[in-house]
Design a protein around this motif. Structure first.
Motif, mmCIF file in Angstrom:
data_model
loop_
_atom_site.group_PDB
_atom_site.id
_atom_site.type_symbol
_atom_site.label_atom_id
_atom_site.label_comp_id
_atom_site.label_asym_id
_atom_site.label_seq_id
_atom_site.Cartn_x
_atom_site.Cartn_y
_atom_site.Cartn_z
ATOM 1 N N LYS A 94 0.585 -1.230 0.003
ATOM 2 C CA LYS A 94 -0.075 0.186 -0.007
ATOM 3 C C LYS A 94 0.886 1.269 -0.064
ATOM 4 O O LYS A 94 0.394 2.124 -0.550
ATOM 5 C CB LYS A 94 -1.040 -0.098 1.128
ATOM 6 N N ASP A 95 1.932 1.282 0.459
ATOM 7 C CA ASP A 95 2.858 2.502 0.513
ATOM 8 C C ASP A 95 3.940 2.487 -0.492
ATOM 9 O O ASP A 95 4.560 3.399 -0.453
ATOM 10 C CB ASP A 95 3.570 2.671 2.042
ATOM 11 N N MET A 96 3.914 1.396 -1.294
ATOM 12 C CA MET A 96 4.829 1.294 -2.340
ATOM 13 C C MET A 96 4.475 2.222 -3.673
ATOM 14 O O MET A 96 3.237 2.336 -3.796
ATOM 15 C CB MET A 96 5.288 -0.215 -2.651
ATOM 16 N N PRO A 97 5.299 2.594 -4.323
ATOM 17 C CA PRO A 97 4.888 3.055 -5.735
ATOM 18 C C PRO A 97 3.821 2.389 -6.255
ATOM 19 O O PRO A 97 3.921 0.977 -6.678
ATOM 20 C CB PRO A 97 6.308 3.291 -6.567
ATOM 21 N N ALA A 98 2.604 3.123 -6.839
ATOM 22 C CA ALA A 98 1.705 2.257 -7.381
ATOM 23 C C ALA A 98 2.029 1.600 -8.724
ATOM 24 O O ALA A 98 1.399 0.495 -8.860
ATOM 25 C CB ALA A 98 0.424 3.345 -7.574
ATOM 26 N N GLU A 99 2.748 2.002 -9.308
ATOM 27 C CA GLU A 99 3.175 1.247 -10.482
ATOM 28 C C GLU A 99 3.811 -0.081 -10.393
ATOM 29 O O GLU A 99 3.777 -1.106 -11.174
ATOM 30 C CB GLU A 99 4.165 2.309 -11.410
ATOM 31 N N TRP A 100 4.326 -0.313 -9.162
ATOM 32 C CA TRP A 100 4.916 -1.878 -8.913
ATOM 33 C C TRP A 100 3.536 -2.714 -8.937
ATOM 34 O O TRP A 100 3.960 -3.686 -9.209
ATOM 35 C CB TRP A 100 5.419 -1.459 -7.529
ATOM 36 N N LEU A 101 2.653 -2.214 -7.832
ATOM 37 C CA LEU A 101 1.611 -3.311 -7.837
ATOM 38 C C LEU A 101 0.819 -3.505 -9.375
ATOM 39 O O LEU A 101 0.453 -4.358 -9.829
ATOM 40 C CB LEU A 101 0.565 -2.605 -6.896
ATOM 41 N N GLU A 102 0.866 -2.337 -10.116
ATOM 42 C CA GLU A 102 0.129 -2.498 -11.345
ATOM 43 C C GLU A 102 0.809 -3.107 -12.343
ATOM 44 O O GLU A 102 0.180 -4.068 -13.217
ATOM 45 C CB GLU A 102 0.064 -1.009 -11.890
ATOM 46 N N GLY A 103 2.274 -3.007 -12.228
ATOM 47 C CA GLY A 103 3.224 -4.061 -13.058
ATOM 48 C C GLY A 103 2.678 -5.452 -12.811
ATOM 49 O O GLY A 103 2.660 -6.578 -13.718
ATOM 50 N N LEU A 104 2.726 -5.984 -11.420
ATOM 51 C CA LEU A 104 2.236 -7.339 -10.951
ATOM 52 C C LEU A 104 0.721 -7.572 -11.481
ATOM 53 O O LEU A 104 0.617 -8.735 -12.011
ATOM 54 C CB LEU A 104 2.287 -7.534 -9.551
ATOM 55 N N ARG A 105 -0.141 -6.579 -11.669
ATOM 56 C CA ARG A 105 -1.576 -6.810 -12.191
ATOM 57 C C ARG A 105 -1.798 -7.338 -13.643
ATOM 58 O O ARG A 105 -2.493 -7.856 -14.026
ATOM 59 C CB ARG A 105 -2.395 -5.659 -11.544
ATOM 60 N N ALA A 106 -0.610 -6.688 -14.238
ATOM 61 C CA ALA A 106 -0.518 -6.704 -15.630
ATOM 62 C C ALA A 106 0.104 -8.163 -16.224
ATOM 63 O O ALA A 106 -0.455 -8.610 -17.174
ATOM 64 C CB ALA A 106 0.352 -5.980 -16.275
ATOM 65 N N SER A 107 0.462 -9.057 -15.094
ATOM 66 C CA SER A 107 0.852 -10.277 -15.411
ATOM 67 C C SER A 107 -0.248 -11.200 -15.533
ATOM 68 O O SER A 107 -1.129 -11.147 -14.650
ATOM 69 C CB SER A 107 1.947 -10.834 -14.349
ATOM 70 N N PRO A 108 -0.391 -12.159 -16.606
ATOM 71 C CA PRO A 108 -1.461 -13.222 -16.550
ATOM 72 C C PRO A 108 -1.455 -14.201 -15.263
ATOM 73 O O PRO A 108 -2.228 -14.979 -15.143
ATOM 74 C CB PRO A 108 -1.259 -13.951 -17.791
ATOM 75 N N ASP A 109 -0.485 -14.229 -14.636
ATOM 76 C CA ASP A 109 -0.143 -15.076 -13.530
ATOM 77 C C ASP A 109 -0.235 -14.333 -12.262
ATOM 78 O O ASP A 109 0.007 -14.812 -10.938
ATOM 79 C CB ASP A 109 1.382 -15.816 -13.412
ATOM 80 N N PHE A 110 -1.094 -13.155 -12.334
ATOM 81 C CA PHE A 110 -1.270 -12.282 -10.973
ATOM 82 C C PHE A 110 -1.882 -13.088 -9.704
ATOM 83 O O PHE A 110 -1.342 -12.847 -8.916
ATOM 84 C CB PHE A 110 -2.034 -11.033 -11.343
ATOM 85 N N GLU A 111 -2.926 -13.816 -9.946
ATOM 86 C CA GLU A 111 -3.488 -14.380 -9.071
ATOM 87 C C GLU A 111 -2.453 -15.573 -8.446
ATOM 88 O O GLU A 111 -2.453 -15.535 -6.855
ATOM 89 C CB GLU A 111 -4.406 -15.384 -9.409
ATOM 90 N N GLN A 112 -1.620 -16.282 -9.005
ATOM 91 C CA GLN A 112 -0.392 -17.156 -8.490
ATOM 92 C C GLN A 112 0.374 -16.244 -7.691
ATOM 93 O O GLN A 112 1.132 -16.600 -6.648
ATOM 94 C CB GLN A 112 0.268 -18.117 -9.612
ATOM 95 N N ILE A 113 0.831 -15.091 -8.369
ATOM 96 C CA ILE A 113 1.677 -14.213 -7.720
ATOM 97 C C ILE A 113 1.406 -13.681 -6.333
ATOM 98 O O ILE A 113 2.108 -13.807 -5.441
ATOM 99 C CB ILE A 113 2.253 -13.054 -8.399
ATOM 100 N N ALA A 114 -0.018 -13.499 -6.297
ATOM 101 C CA ALA A 114 -0.705 -12.948 -5.140
ATOM 102 C C ALA A 114 -0.525 -13.938 -3.894
ATOM 103 O O ALA A 114 -0.322 -13.615 -2.936
ATOM 104 C CB ALA A 114 -2.305 -12.525 -5.499
ATOM 105 N N ARG A 115 -0.461 -15.292 -4.405
ATOM 106 C CA ARG A 115 -0.578 -16.353 -3.271
ATOM 107 C C ARG A 115 0.881 -16.420 -2.514
ATOM 108 O O ARG A 115 0.920 -16.827 -1.605
ATOM 109 C CB ARG A 115 -0.747 -17.670 -3.942
ATOM 110 N N THR A 116 1.646 -15.822 -3.058
ATOM 111 C CA THR A 116 3.359 -15.522 -2.592
ATOM 112 C C THR A 116 3.163 -14.846 -1.301
ATOM 113 O O THR A 116 4.035 -14.777 -0.697
ATOM 114 C CB THR A 116 4.307 -15.312 -3.329
#
Length: 262
Positions: free
Chosen positions: A155-177
């Motif tokens: 939440k306090d990191m640069p917004a583009e970092w999270l948006e970059g992760l969201r752009a990945s087709p594997d975002f749901e799996q990434i979120a599990r980490t």
């Protein structure tokens, strides 16, 4: 070649080991592991070429260190202890971001540590703010809301970092980490408590707190806070940007620190 060691807590940890000499163990922050972190691997190789034993391991729940259940700070410290022993104790710990907080906790817990090199430790916030942040994170994690947990952690990191992760087709799996980030949050809470209670004075090992030449405003503040809390502390700016160090500059600094301070 990946090596493995099993911690006292029963977790199997994967790691790379290069070189011969005094041991250095790289402690990742929230998210990275060897397969997606070439900067740390290259830094370790350069340290090995200059006469050190350099170890890079995968934190619990990442890469070649699969783990389930509650991956808390105690389990993470047990895994780190096993890696230090495999590297050849005692070892200098090189902590990146929240991995710097984990390194401080390891030294405070009297793991066989001979020194700490901390890169951009996010320790500028108060203990109260840190506890509020991680409490919400853990509530979402315990509810198996992995996306929500990751959003809270970042939440306090640069917004583009999270948006970059969201752009990945594997975002749901990434979120599990995010299950592996509980230890990061708990380490930040404990390290902040140690600073505010003035308990880091008891550390016998040298501490080098570093940050990049292009960085967030709070990183130099956090480095000075750490140095002011320990007995043998030094603050230093090193070439780097975007929360990442320059490989050559960091490797040379680590080698110098090991030779001169430990």
């Amino acid at each position: 070649m990946t090596h493995h060691v099993t911690s006292v807590a029963g977790d199997r940890v994967g790691f790379d080991r290069d070189g011969e000499g005094p041991a250095v163990v790289f402690v990742a922050g929230a998210g990275p592991f060897r397969a997606i972190d070439p900067v740390t691997t290259e830094t370790a190789v350069r340290c090995a070429q200059q006469g050190l034993t350099a170890v890079v391991y995968d934190r619990l729940g990442r890469g070649d260190s699969p783990a389930e259940g509650v991956l808390d700070l105690d389990r993470e410290l047990s895994a780190l202890h096993a890696v230090i022993d495999a590297a050849g104790a005692p070892a200098v710990l090189v902590g990146h971001s929240s991995g710097a907080a984990l390194a401080l906790c390891a030294a405070d817990a009297e793991l066989p540590v001979s020194g700490l090199v901390l890169w951009e430790a996010p320790l500028a916030r108060s203990a109260e703010d840190t506890v509020a942040w991680i409490t919400e994170f853990e509530q979402r994690l315990d509810a198996e809301d992995y996306v929500g947990a990751l959003e809270q952690y970042m939440k306090d990191m640069p917004a583009e970092w999270l948006e970059g992760l969201r752009a990945s087709p594997d975002f749901e799996q990434i979120a599990r980490t995010s299950i592996s980030q509980r230890a990061d949050g708990q380490a930040l809470v404990r390290a902040t408590d140690l600073i505010e209670a003035d308990l880091l004075r008891e550390l016998a090992v040298p501490v080098l707190a570093t940050y990049g030449t292009s960085t967030f405003d709070e990183m130099p503040v956090a480095a000075r806070r750490v140095v002011g809390a320990v007995t043998r502390g030094t603050e230093r700016e090193i070439a780097g940007a975007d929360h990442t160090w320059d490989v050559g500059a960091m490797a040379d600094q680590i080698v110098r620190f090991v030779r001169d301070e430990t």
